[in-house]
Enzyme design. Structure first.
Site, PDB file in Angstrom:
ATOM      1  N   ASP A  67     -11.213  -8.640   7.189  1.00 10.13           N
ATOM      2  CA  ASP A  67     -12.556  -8.517   6.598  1.00 10.13           C
ATOM      3  C   ASP A  67     -13.225  -9.890   6.525  1.00 10.13           C
ATOM      4  OD1 ASP A  67     -12.120  -5.803   6.137  1.00 10.13           O
ATOM      5  OD2 ASP A  67     -13.075  -5.867   4.165  1.00 10.13           O
TER       6      ASP A  67
ATOM      7  N   ASP B 219      -5.425  -6.840   5.969  1.00  7.02           N
ATOM      8  CA  ASP B 219      -6.612  -6.162   5.463  1.00  7.02           C
ATOM      9  C   ASP B 219      -7.640  -7.204   5.015  1.00  7.02           C
ATOM     10  OD1 ASP B 219      -8.212  -4.114   4.618  1.00  7.02           O
ATOM     11  OD2 ASP B 219      -6.984  -3.519   2.912  1.00  7.02           O
TER      12      ASP B 219
ATOM     13  N   TYR C 246       0.816  -1.218   0.000  1.00  7.03           N
ATOM     14  CA  TYR C 246       0.000   0.000   0.000  1.00  7.03           C
ATOM     15  C   TYR C 246       0.845   1.262   0.000  1.00  7.03           C
ATOM     16  CZ  TYR C 246      -3.949  -3.082   1.150  1.00  7.03           C
ATOM     17  OH  TYR C 246      -4.901  -4.077   1.139  1.00  7.03           O
TER      18      TYR C 246
ATOM     19  N   ASP D  12      -2.625 -18.259   2.335  1.00  8.89           N
ATOM     20  CA  ASP D  12      -3.706 -19.006   1.672  1.00  8.89           C
ATOM     21  C   ASP D  12      -4.265 -20.076   2.611  1.00  8.89           C
ATOM     22  OD1 ASP D  12      -1.127 -19.984   1.421  1.00  8.89           O
ATOM     23  OD2 ASP D  12      -1.368 -20.785  -0.595  1.00  8.89           O
TER      24      ASP D  12
ATOM     25  N   LYS E  46       3.745 -15.380   3.341  1.00 13.12           N
ATOM     26  CA  LYS E  46       3.765 -16.179   2.106  1.00 13.12           C
ATOM     27  C   LYS E  46       5.239 -16.478   1.810  1.00 13.12           C
ATOM     28  CE  LYS E  46       1.608 -17.959  -1.462  1.00 13.12           C
ATOM     29  NZ  LYS E  46       0.869 -19.215  -1.331  1.00 13.12           N
TER      30      LYS E  46
END
Ligand code: NAD
Length: 367
Positions: A251, A247, A141, A223, A191
Site C-alpha cells: 500500500d 500488506d 491474519y 522498518d 523483523k
C-alpha cells in the site's frame, strides 16, 4: 481459448471498477478470439446482505469450477460492529484459503505519464518497477489462537503469528522464480532482530537461495524497508515478505507511485487464481462514479498472464493503460493542477477504445 471466470464485484467501489474491468476483458477476448464464460456472484457485504454469509457456498462453488476469479473489493462500515466471521473481509480471507492462493503478487510501477502524481520528486520515482511477493495464507491474519477476552475494562486481545518451513519455502520459490525473469534480485523483508517467525523466515529463504545461484538475495528489516521505499524506490525489484508486512509495504508503494487506485494484484498458487485491485471498497467515494478503475483493469492483465498464460493479451491491456495515461486522462485520485477529472466509466471506455485500436493496427500491419 475458453476463459471461465467468476466475477465477484463485492462492495463499495468494487462493482463500479469491476464493471469497467469486465468491459476491457470482453474487448480483449473479442479482439484475440477467445470465448468468455462469466458468472457473477456475491461476496463480502453484498453476500451478507443477501444470505448472511460473506462467502456463500454457491460463490465458492462457482470459483472452484472456474479457472480464475476477478474480485472488486469487500468491506463496509455497516459491518464494523459484526463478529469477525460475519464481516465482509472474512469472506475474502476464506476465499483465498479455500482456493489455496498462498502467493500474492503486487506490482507497483511508476507510469511515465504519472511521475508528477507521486508525493516524491519525479527523479526519485522515475523507473520504479517493484514486484511484491507477499505470503497470503499465514502470519497474523490467520494464526490461532485469536480472541478478545475478559471483562470490560480489563479485556485482553490476542493474535498469533505462526510460520512453518514449508509455507516459507513455497513463497520464497515464487519470488526466486519471478526474479529469474526480471533483474535477478530478491529482497527478503522481515523483523529477524525481534521475531522468531522472522528468524526462521530468513534461515529458510537463505537456504532456498542456494537453488537459484543467478539470483542475488538480500535481507532488510521491515522498518528499514519502509524508510528505503520512500528514499530509493527504484532500488527495489522483487520484494519477498510475510503476510502483514507485504500488506502494508505494498500500500505504501501505491502512495509512492501515485495512487492506490492504480495497483493490481494476483493471488495464486492454488488451482484457481484470484485477481483484484489492491485498494479496498473506498466507502468515502462509492456510488459517485469517480473511482479509478485502472487497478481493476490491470488485474485483468494479471489474470490473463497468470491463469491463462496469455502474455500478448496481458501486454495489450497494460499498453492501453499506459497510453490512456499518456493522453492525460486522470481520475480524481490522480488529479493535479486544476485538470479535468475523468470518470470511472470514461476511463474504462478509453482503455477499451485503445485495446480495439491496437488490434486493428496489428491486423493492418500483418495484412
Ligand atoms: P481503501 O483502499 O478502500 O481506501 C483508502 C483511500 O484510498 C480512500 O480515501 C479511498 O477513497 C482511496 N481509494 C481507494 N481506491 C481508490 C480508487 N480505485 N480510486 C480512487 N480512490 C481510491 O481503504 P480503507 O479506507 O482503509 O478501507 C475501506 C474498506 O475496504 C474497509 O472495510 C476495509 O476493510 C476494506 N478493504 C478491503 C480490501 C479488499 O477487498 N481486498 C482491501 C483493503 C481494505
Amino acid at each position: 481459448m475458453l476463459l471461465k471466470i467468476t466475477i465477484l464485484p463485492g462492495d463499495g467501489i468494487g462493482p463500479e471498477v469491476t464493471e469497467q474491468a469486465v468491459l476491457v476483458l470482453q474487448s480483449v477476448a473479442e479482439v484475440f478470439g477467445h470465448q468468455l464464460r462469466l458468472q457473477h456472484k456475491n461476496i463480502g457485504g453484498a453476500a451478507l446482505a443477501a444470505v448472511n454469509d460473506p462467502l456463500p457456498p454457491d460463490t465458492l462453488q462457482a470459483c472452484l469450477s472456474s479457472s480464475a476469479a476477478l474480485l472488486g473489493a469487500v468491506g463496509s462500515p455497516a459491518y464494523d460492529h459484526y463478529p469477525n466471521h460475519l464481516r465482509p473481509e472474512a469472506g475474502l480471507l476464506r476465499l483465498r484459503r479455500e482456493l489455496g492462493a498462498y502467493a500474492n503478487l503486487r506490482p507497483a510501477i511508476c507510469f511515465p505519464a504519472l511521475e508528477d502524481c507521486s508525493p516524491l520528486r519525479a527523479d526519485l520515482i522515475r523507473g520504479t518497477d517493484i514486484m511484491f511477493v507477499r505470503e497470503l495464507l499465514g502470519g497474523l491474519y490467520f494464526g490461532e489462537p485469536r480472541s478478545i477476552e475478559g471483562p470490560p475494562g480489563s479485556r485482553v486481545a490476542t493474535n498469533t503469528m505462526t510460520y512453518g518451513e514449508q509455507a516459507i519455502e513455497r513463497i520464497a520459490r515464487v519470488a526466486f522464480d519471478l526474479a529469474t525473469k526480471r533483474k535477478q534480485r530478491v529482497l527478503s523483508v522481515d523483523k529477524a532482530n525481534v521475531l522468531e517467525c522472522s528468524r526462521l523466515w530468513r534461515e529458510v529463504v537463505t537456504r532456498c537461495a542456494k537453488d537459484y545461484p543467478s539470483v542475488h538475495l538480500s535481507h532488510m528489516y521491515v522498518d528499514s524497508a519502509a524508510m528505503s521505499l520512500v528514499q530509493r524506490p527504484k532500488d527495489f525489484d522483487v520484494v519477498l515478505t510475510e503476510n502483514m508486512f507485504g500488506d502494508i509495504l505494498s500500500d505504501q508503494a501505491g502512495g509512492v507511485v501515485g495512487s492506490l487506485g492504480l495497483l493490481a494484484s494476483a493471488s495464486i498458487g492454488g488451482p484457481v487464481g484470484v485477481y483484484e485491485p489492491v485498494h479496498g471498497s473506498a466507502p468515502d467515494i462509492a456510488g459517485k462514479g469517480i473511482a479509478n478503475p485502472l487497478g481493476a483493469i490491470l488485474s485483468v492483465a494479471l489474470l490473463l498472464r497468470h491463469s491463462f498464460q496469455l502474455e500478448g493479451e496481458a501486454a495489450c491491456i497494460e499498453n492501453a493503460v499506459a497510453e490512456v495515461l499518456n493522453t492525460g486522462a486522470r481520475t480524481v485520485d490522480l488529479l493535479r493542477n486544476n485538470q479535468k477529472a475523468t470518470t470511472t466509466s470514461e476511463m474504462g471506455c478509453r482503455v477499451v477504445d485503445l485495446v480495439n485500436e491496437s488490434a486493428s493496427t496489428a491486423k493492418q500491419n500483418s495484412a
